[in-house]
Design a protein around this motif. Sequence first.
Motif, PDB file in Angstrom:
ATOM      1  N   GLU A 183      13.304 -14.152  60.446  1.00 53.21           N
ATOM      2  CA  GLU A 183      13.101 -15.549  60.825  1.00 53.21           C
ATOM      3  C   GLU A 183      11.940 -16.172  60.048  1.00 53.21           C
ATOM      4  O   GLU A 183      12.029 -17.310  59.580  1.00 53.21           O
ATOM      5  CB  GLU A 183      12.867 -15.641  62.331  1.00 53.21           C
ATOM      6  N   TYR A 238      17.700 -18.255  66.524  1.00 54.00           N
ATOM      7  CA  TYR A 238      17.031 -18.265  65.225  1.00 54.00           C
ATOM      8  C   TYR A 238      17.383 -17.050  64.366  1.00 54.00           C
ATOM      9  O   TYR A 238      17.419 -17.147  63.137  1.00 54.00           O
ATOM     10  CB  TYR A 238      15.522 -18.371  65.412  1.00 54.00           C
ATOM     11  N   SER A 267      19.160 -17.598  60.801  1.00 58.09           N
ATOM     12  CA  SER A 267      18.414 -17.051  59.660  1.00 58.09           C
ATOM     13  C   SER A 267      19.305 -16.162  58.815  1.00 58.09           C
ATOM     14  O   SER A 267      19.274 -16.226  57.576  1.00 58.09           O
ATOM     15  CB  SER A 267      17.205 -16.262  60.161  1.00 58.09           C
ATOM     16  N   ASP A 284      16.630 -26.005  62.696  1.00 57.53           N
ATOM     17  CA  ASP A 284      17.281 -26.438  63.936  1.00 57.53           C
ATOM     18  C   ASP A 284      18.563 -27.207  63.641  1.00 57.53           C
ATOM     19  O   ASP A 284      19.596 -27.014  64.306  1.00 57.53           O
ATOM     20  CB  ASP A 284      16.333 -27.319  64.755  1.00 57.53           C
TER      21      ASP A 284
END
Length: 292
Positions: free
Chosen positions: A203, A257, A261, A240
Amino acid sequence: MKIQWYPGHMAKAKRKMKEDLPLVDAIIEVIDSRCPNSSRNPEIDILAKDKARIMLFNKADLADPARTKSFMESFRKQGFYTMEMDARSRSSVKGVSKLVMESCAELLERKKQKGILSQSIKAMVLGIPNVGKSTFINAYVGKATAKTGNKPGVTKGAQWIKIGKDLQLLDTPGITWPKFEREIVGLNLALIGSINDEILPIEELIFYLLKYLTRYYGSALVSRYGETLQGKEDALEAMDAIAVKRACIKKGGDIDYTKVSRLILDDFRSGRLGRISLEHPMKWEEDSQMEV
């Protein structure tokens, strides 16, 4: 975010490489065109300073062509013989033999003046993990001589490979170096797959990538993920927006996330984001200061 990766087998491979260097006339270094500075092992410049040097810009099909051209010109000024290629294509590597012979022209002339008629050249092929070194050798030879894989550490030992009557290649394992002096080097090597993915904070890595892309390649993000990315300069906002666009949402509505990612990383590595370079030939120092 500091990333380091130097498994024990690499130290052993480095010692073997140093032992074999006196046997060769030239060094063929395979690098990743997307980050020419980061994907070069700086120790090679010290160990092979008296050898002819050939720099092969692999994965040029994935990199920003203007930046690749600029990097190649810079390396030529430093005395390297350079060529861009896509190691998956045999036609792309056809010019390597000519380049090797050009780089060794003075050596061959000295041999001739001493009465040595042999025009044979021995070259060591070097490269950090996952830059396509073994893929290049297989395309060059025309058969599966070297083991390949999409993760680092596939080639385990050195092997000699004969190319025609005048050239022998010494294939070597991919090795990094004990300490990356710049944070950006570890980040770039992680992004191109030269470091084991299992140890990476993915991330944080993609957060850095998005900061870089919003600075230099915003249009690539818009092209891949839609108009919602237009004008996005904040990496978290961009992440986002991509997560929403690609349904990377957990139960309850929170952003996943990790999932987004991995999606972005796969899009970058595969070239689906377009031809992107992680280094700017004129802004290396500036980009090195980019906070993660």
